[in-house]
Design a protein around this motif. Structure first.
Motif, PDB file in Angstrom:
ATOM      1  N   GLN A   1      40.624  42.287  49.313  1.00  0.00           N
ATOM      2  CA  GLN A   1      39.217  42.258  49.714  1.00  0.00           C
ATOM      3  C   GLN A   1      38.845  40.910  50.309  1.00  0.00           C
ATOM      4  O   GLN A   1      38.150  40.836  51.312  1.00  0.00           O
ATOM      5  CB  GLN A   1      38.311  42.526  48.513  1.00  0.00           C
ATOM      6  CG  GLN A   1      38.356  43.945  48.017  1.00  0.00           C
ATOM      7  CD  GLN A   1      37.469  44.117  46.795  1.00  0.00           C
ATOM      8  OE1 GLN A   1      37.973  44.431  45.744  1.00  0.00           O
ATOM      9  NE2 GLN A   1      36.196  43.900  46.942  1.00  0.00           N
TER      10      GLN A   1
ATOM     11  N   VAL B   1      33.994  40.678  38.111  1.00  0.00           N
ATOM     12  CA  VAL B   1      35.400  40.779  38.498  1.00  0.00           C
ATOM     13  C   VAL B   1      36.256  40.094  37.442  1.00  0.00           C
ATOM     14  O   VAL B   1      36.030  38.930  37.113  1.00  0.00           O
ATOM     15  CB  VAL B   1      35.639  40.127  39.886  1.00  0.00           C
ATOM     16  CG1 VAL B   1      37.110  40.115  40.246  1.00  0.00           C
ATOM     17  CG2 VAL B   1      34.816  40.834  40.957  1.00  0.00           C
TER      18      VAL B   1
ATOM     19  N   ASN C   1      41.830  45.223  45.443  1.00  0.00           N
ATOM     20  CA  ASN C   1      41.308  46.502  44.985  1.00  0.00           C
ATOM     21  C   ASN C   1      42.405  47.194  44.200  1.00  0.00           C
ATOM     22  O   ASN C   1      43.483  47.440  44.709  1.00  0.00           O
ATOM     23  CB  ASN C   1      40.888  47.352  46.180  1.00  0.00           C
ATOM     24  CG  ASN C   1      40.262  48.653  45.752  1.00  0.00           C
ATOM     25  OD1 ASN C   1      40.698  49.293  44.810  1.00  0.00           O
ATOM     26  ND2 ASN C   1      39.234  49.046  46.461  1.00  0.00           N
TER      27      ASN C   1
ATOM     28  N   GLU D   1      38.616  49.225  41.486  1.00  0.00           N
ATOM     29  CA  GLU D   1      38.031  48.080  40.792  1.00  0.00           C
ATOM     30  C   GLU D   1      38.508  46.797  41.449  1.00  0.00           C
ATOM     31  O   GLU D   1      39.658  46.685  41.864  1.00  0.00           O
ATOM     32  CB  GLU D   1      38.461  48.106  39.321  1.00  0.00           C
ATOM     33  CG  GLU D   1      37.846  47.001  38.502  1.00  0.00           C
ATOM     34  CD  GLU D   1      38.201  47.116  37.029  1.00  0.00           C
ATOM     35  OE1 GLU D   1      37.853  46.201  36.295  1.00  0.00           O
ATOM     36  OE2 GLU D   1      38.837  48.105  36.624  1.00  0.00           O
ATOM     37  N   SER D   2      37.612  45.813  41.537  1.00  0.00           N
ATOM     38  CA  SER D   2      37.995  44.513  42.068  1.00  0.00           C
ATOM     39  C   SER D   2      38.591  43.665  40.957  1.00  0.00           C
ATOM     40  O   SER D   2      38.008  43.536  39.884  1.00  0.00           O
ATOM     41  CB  SER D   2      36.771  43.803  42.656  1.00  0.00           C
ATOM     42  OG  SER D   2      36.277  44.523  43.753  1.00  0.00           O
TER      43      SER D   2
ATOM     44  N   ASN E   1      31.264  36.409  38.682  1.00  0.00           N
ATOM     45  CA  ASN E   1      30.254  37.231  39.335  1.00  0.00           C
ATOM     46  C   ASN E   1      30.473  37.096  40.833  1.00  0.00           C
ATOM     47  O   ASN E   1      30.300  36.023  41.397  1.00  0.00           O
ATOM     48  CB  ASN E   1      28.857  36.746  38.945  1.00  0.00           C
ATOM     49  CG  ASN E   1      27.766  37.590  39.569  1.00  0.00           C
ATOM     50  OD1 ASN E   1      27.955  38.239  40.596  1.00  0.00           O
ATOM     51  ND2 ASN E   1      26.610  37.575  38.953  1.00  0.00           N
TER      52      ASN E   1
ATOM     53  N   ARG F   1      29.025  38.379  44.010  1.00  0.00           N
ATOM     54  CA  ARG F   1      27.904  39.064  44.671  1.00  0.00           C
ATOM     55  C   ARG F   1      27.384  40.233  43.833  1.00  0.00           C
ATOM     56  O   ARG F   1      27.218  41.348  44.319  1.00  0.00           O
ATOM     57  CB  ARG F   1      28.300  39.509  46.072  1.00  0.00           C
ATOM     58  CG  ARG F   1      28.505  38.338  47.017  1.00  0.00           C
ATOM     59  CD  ARG F   1      28.921  38.767  48.401  1.00  0.00           C
ATOM     60  NE  ARG F   1      30.235  39.393  48.475  1.00  0.00           N
ATOM     61  CZ  ARG F   1      31.389  38.742  48.406  1.00  0.00           C
ATOM     62  NH1 ARG F   1      31.409  37.445  48.250  1.00  0.00           N
ATOM     63  NH2 ARG F   1      32.531  39.387  48.501  1.00  0.00           N
ATOM     64  N   GLY F   2      27.185  39.980  42.554  1.00  0.00           N
ATOM     65  CA  GLY F   2      26.626  40.984  41.659  1.00  0.00           C
ATOM     66  C   GLY F   2      27.638  41.881  40.975  1.00  0.00           C
ATOM     67  O   GLY F   2      27.279  42.662  40.107  1.00  0.00           O
ATOM     68  N   GLU F   3      28.894  41.771  41.343  1.00  0.00           N
ATOM     69  CA  GLU F   3      29.949  42.574  40.722  1.00  0.00           C
ATOM     70  C   GLU F   3      30.749  41.704  39.756  1.00  0.00           C
ATOM     71  O   GLU F   3      31.154  40.591  40.092  1.00  0.00           O
ATOM     72  CB  GLU F   3      30.881  43.131  41.800  1.00  0.00           C
ATOM     73  CG  GLU F   3      32.008  43.975  41.255  1.00  0.00           C
ATOM     74  CD  GLU F   3      32.953  44.482  42.344  1.00  0.00           C
ATOM     75  OE1 GLU F   3      33.889  45.211  41.987  1.00  0.00           O
ATOM     76  OE2 GLU F   3      32.785  44.146  43.522  1.00  0.00           O
TER      77      GLU F   3
END
Length: 159
Positions: A35, A64, A90, A94-95, A58, A60-62
């Motif tokens: 990614q 990881v 990926n 899921e990242s 975090n 960008r809101g995800e």
């Protein structure tokens, strides 16, 4: 307009890999699985997890999960301080972040020239590799992301 089937055949026999180093070992990941590459190594530790889980970031809101690839592959700690990077891949939707020592470049490999990974490569189980590609001056070890993420840590990834 006529379709050039020969060109399509050539494209399907080549694969692009993002390459990087862990110590002096050159490794690669299928570019379609990557990614991004970033410098964010400020992880929040997660208590009661395996030592190869560096923590979470975090992105960008995800949330990881970040893994120490060196520890998963059972490689020694570097003698000198490295400029670590984080490759976000990926894995089954899921990242996942993988800590590496330094980034290299993109390599285009002919699939017909990829050989099976040796049974025991510098003490690393070959199940972590999809194969090896001989470059002019060194071997490129092609990582099996699914094996590393899903089979090695399994349910631990879900933090």
């Amino acid at each position: 307009m006529a379709r050039n089937d020969h060109t399509d055949t050539i494209r399907t026999t080549e694969q692009e890999y993002i390459t990087f180093y862990i110590g002096d070992m050159l490794m690669g990941i299928d570019i379609q699985r990557v990614q991004e590459i970033n410098h964010n190594l400020d992880c929040t530790p997660v208590p009661h997890t395996d030592d190869f889980i560096r923590g979470v970031i975090n992105l960008r809101g995800e949330v990881v999960t970040v893994l120490e690839l060196r520890k998963i592959l059972n490689l020694p700690e570097p003698a000198a301080k490295q400029q670590h990077r984080n490759i976000i891949v990926n894995a089954d939707g899921e990242s996942i972040g993988l800590v590496i020592d330094r980034i290299s470049d993109v390599v285009i490999a002919d699939n017909q020239e990829i050989e099976p990974a040796p049974a025991n490569l510098n003490g690393i189980n070959n199940r972590f590799f999809n194969g090896v590609y001989k470059k002019e001056k060194e071997l490129l070890l092609l990582l099996n992301i699914d094996e590393i993420v899903m089979n090695e840590i399994g349910e631990t990834v879900d933090i």
